[in-house]
Write a protein that holds these residues in place. Structure first.
Motif, PDB file in Angstrom:
ATOM      1  N   ARG A 161       0.204  -4.145 -10.586  1.00  0.00           N
ATOM      2  CA  ARG A 161       0.740  -4.981  -9.520  1.00  0.00           C
ATOM      3  C   ARG A 161       2.147  -5.466  -9.869  1.00  0.00           C
ATOM      4  O   ARG A 161       3.015  -5.538  -9.001  1.00  0.00           O
ATOM      5  CB  ARG A 161      -0.194  -6.187  -9.296  1.00  0.00           C
ATOM      6  N   GLU A 162       2.374  -5.771 -11.141  1.00  0.00           N
ATOM      7  CA  GLU A 162       3.697  -6.254 -11.538  1.00  0.00           C
ATOM      8  C   GLU A 162       4.771  -5.204 -11.279  1.00  0.00           C
ATOM      9  O   GLU A 162       5.885  -5.538 -10.867  1.00  0.00           O
ATOM     10  CB  GLU A 162       3.692  -6.657 -13.018  1.00  0.00           C
ATOM     11  N   HIS A 163       4.415  -3.951 -11.512  1.00  0.00           N
ATOM     12  CA  HIS A 163       5.382  -2.879 -11.279  1.00  0.00           C
ATOM     13  C   HIS A 163       5.705  -2.772  -9.787  1.00  0.00           C
ATOM     14  O   HIS A 163       6.870  -2.596  -9.402  1.00  0.00           O
ATOM     15  CB  HIS A 163       4.842  -1.546 -11.788  1.00  0.00           C
ATOM     16  N   ILE A 164       4.685  -2.892  -8.951  1.00  0.00           N
ATOM     17  CA  ILE A 164       4.890  -2.838  -7.511  1.00  0.00           C
ATOM     18  C   ILE A 164       5.786  -3.995  -7.069  1.00  0.00           C
ATOM     19  O   ILE A 164       6.686  -3.828  -6.234  1.00  0.00           O
ATOM     20  CB  ILE A 164       3.541  -2.896  -6.764  1.00  0.00           C
ATOM     21  N   GLU A 165       5.560  -5.166  -7.633  1.00  0.00           N
ATOM     22  CA  GLU A 165       6.380  -6.324  -7.272  1.00  0.00           C
ATOM     23  C   GLU A 165       7.835  -6.127  -7.702  1.00  0.00           C
ATOM     24  O   GLU A 165       8.760  -6.541  -6.998  1.00  0.00           O
ATOM     25  CB  GLU A 165       5.790  -7.587  -7.894  1.00  0.00           C
ATOM     26  N   ARG A 166       8.042  -5.483  -8.853  1.00  0.00           N
ATOM     27  CA  ARG A 166       9.404  -5.200  -9.303  1.00  0.00           C
ATOM     28  C   ARG A 166      10.088  -4.207  -8.363  1.00  0.00           C
ATOM     29  O   ARG A 166      11.280  -4.336  -8.062  1.00  0.00           O
ATOM     30  CB  ARG A 166       9.405  -4.665 -10.736  1.00  0.00           C
ATOM     31  N   LEU A 167       9.320  -3.214  -7.906  1.00  0.00           N
ATOM     32  CA  LEU A 167       9.863  -2.249  -6.952  1.00  0.00           C
ATOM     33  C   LEU A 167      10.261  -2.942  -5.654  1.00  0.00           C
ATOM     34  O   LEU A 167      11.328  -2.683  -5.091  1.00  0.00           O
ATOM     35  CB  LEU A 167       8.830  -1.157  -6.650  1.00  0.00           C
ATOM     36  N   ALA A 168       9.378  -3.818  -5.176  1.00  0.00           N
ATOM     37  CA  ALA A 168       9.644  -4.546  -3.937  1.00  0.00           C
ATOM     38  C   ALA A 168      10.894  -5.412  -4.077  1.00  0.00           C
ATOM     39  O   ALA A 168      11.716  -5.503  -3.155  1.00  0.00           O
ATOM     40  CB  ALA A 168       8.446  -5.396  -3.553  1.00  0.00           C
ATOM     41  N   GLU A 169      11.044  -6.030  -5.236  1.00  0.00           N
ATOM     42  CA  GLU A 169      12.235  -6.845  -5.482  1.00  0.00           C
ATOM     43  C   GLU A 169      13.493  -5.980  -5.502  1.00  0.00           C
ATOM     44  O   GLU A 169      14.535  -6.353  -4.954  1.00  0.00           O
ATOM     45  CB  GLU A 169      12.088  -7.597  -6.803  1.00  0.00           C
ATOM     46  N   LEU A 170      13.382  -4.807  -6.120  1.00  0.00           N
ATOM     47  CA  LEU A 170      14.512  -3.891  -6.217  1.00  0.00           C
ATOM     48  C   LEU A 170      15.046  -3.524  -4.834  1.00  0.00           C
ATOM     49  O   LEU A 170      16.266  -3.495  -4.605  1.00  0.00           O
ATOM     50  CB  LEU A 170      14.096  -2.615  -6.965  1.00  0.00           C
ATOM     51  N   VAL A 171      14.136  -3.252  -3.891  1.00  0.00           N
ATOM     52  CA  VAL A 171      14.554  -2.795  -2.564  1.00  0.00           C
ATOM     53  C   VAL A 171      14.582  -3.929  -1.537  1.00  0.00           C
ATOM     54  O   VAL A 171      14.755  -3.695  -0.333  1.00  0.00           O
ATOM     55  CB  VAL A 171      13.652  -1.641  -2.062  1.00  0.00           C
ATOM     56  N   GLY A 172      14.429  -5.170  -1.996  1.00  0.00           N
ATOM     57  CA  GLY A 172      14.574  -6.313  -1.112  1.00  0.00           C
ATOM     58  C   GLY A 172      13.414  -6.546  -0.169  1.00  0.00           C
ATOM     59  O   GLY A 172      13.606  -7.067   0.940  1.00  0.00           O
ATOM     60  N   GLU A 176       0.825  -1.209   0.000  1.00  0.00           N
ATOM     61  CA  GLU A 176       0.000   0.000   0.000  1.00  0.00           C
ATOM     62  C   GLU A 176       0.855   1.254   0.000  1.00  0.00           C
ATOM     63  O   GLU A 176       0.520   2.251  -0.662  1.00  0.00           O
ATOM     64  CB  GLU A 176      -0.944  -0.018   1.206  1.00  0.00           C
ATOM     65  N   ASN A 177       1.983   1.236   0.725  1.00  0.00           N
ATOM     66  CA  ASN A 177       2.889   2.383   0.691  1.00  0.00           C
ATOM     67  C   ASN A 177       3.411   2.642  -0.713  1.00  0.00           C
ATOM     68  O   ASN A 177       3.452   3.790  -1.176  1.00  0.00           O
ATOM     69  CB  ASN A 177       4.069   2.138   1.644  1.00  0.00           C
ATOM     70  N   LEU A 178       3.795   1.574  -1.409  1.00  0.00           N
ATOM     71  CA  LEU A 178       4.292   1.729  -2.777  1.00  0.00           C
ATOM     72  C   LEU A 178       3.190   2.176  -3.724  1.00  0.00           C
ATOM     73  O   LEU A 178       3.426   2.958  -4.650  1.00  0.00           O
ATOM     74  CB  LEU A 178       4.920   0.415  -3.247  1.00  0.00           C
TER      75      LEU A 178
END
Length: 250
Positions: free
Chosen positions: A123-134, A98-100
């Motif tokens: 959602r895919e973009h959010i998941e990529r962001l989450a992966e980027l920042v661990g 939700e923050n992202l």
């Protein structure tokens, strides 16, 4: 190469104290610049000037061809300048996802952001962001339950979600464990190139691990710039740090 960010002759005073005195600094696009110096050197004030929190009494700030010194903070943010402060600014009651989402939607209402159709937000973009920042494994976890390091990474992810082209960070590794600091160095390595980064930091081990160019400030002015080896060998830097344990204790 033309400077992506250019500070020319920046001066600012607080109650008669000259925090910056004719500061000059130029940063290339995609560069990771580390800004170091003793307490009171003007490092945080320099970031404040760039993002508009503080207005200079003299000098100019140019980012991607736009003069920033006369713009308001929100206008500067819209040019692609993002600021991460020492204390993380995240929505602790919301999940990482939700923050992202809130950051990516960039709407004025938090509730309006959360009502934004996730299918449209990507959602895919959010998941990529989450992966980027661990934070892939933390997407559904409330931010309040993240570790200190994870909270810092989430805030960086939020700046990336906002398409911040220039990211300013003030002591991002303060309070982190050695493992979190190492992961943060890896994250910065992934960010630079696509983003221009300016990092104020006291941990010289971290600075040496991440920095392309190190800028050393002293008494509101730029004292020296170069690689870690170059600034450590610089005679004026050595004189400024004489008796303080050397530049490694910046």
């Amino acid at each position: 190469m033309t400077a992506h960010l250019d500070l020319q002759d920046i001066s600012v005073s607080f109650n008669g104290f000259k925090a910056l005195n004719g500061l000059k600094m130029s940063v290339r696009k995609g560069e990771l610049r580390c800004l170091i110096g003793p307490n009171g050197a003007g490092k945080t004030t320099a970031l404040d000037i760039i993002c508009g929190k503080v207005k200079p009494s003299a000098g100019t700030v140019t980012f991607a061809g736009t003069a920033l010194q006369d713009l308001e903070e929100y206008e500067i943010a819209r040019t692609g300048v993002g600021r991460k402060f020492q204390v993380p600014s995240v929505f602790r009651e919301l999940t990482v996802n939700e923050n992202l989402e809130v950051a990516r939607a960039r709407r004025t209402s938090v509730i309006g952001n959360l009502r934004w159709d996730v299918r449209n937000s990507g959602r895919e973009h959010i998941e990529r962001l989450a992966e980027l920042v661990g934070l892939t494994e933390q997407l559904d976890r409330p931010a309040a339950y993240l570790s200190h390091g994870q909270t810092q990474w989430l805030e960086i992810g939020m700046l990336v979600a906002q398409d911040a082209e220039l990211i300013l960070m003030d002591e991002p590794t303060a309070g982190m464990t050695a493992q979190e600091t190492r992961k943060t160095a890896e994250l910065f390595a992934r960010l630079k190139g696509k983003h221009t980064l300016i990092v104020v930091e006291h941990d010289m081990g971290f600075v040496k691990a991440i920095g392309d160019i190190i800028s050393v400030m002293h008494m509101g002015q730029m004292l020296a710039e170069g690689t870690a080896a170059e600034v450590e060998a610089h005679p004026e830097v050595r004189r400024a740090y004489l008796g303080s344990g050397g530049i490694s204790h910046a």
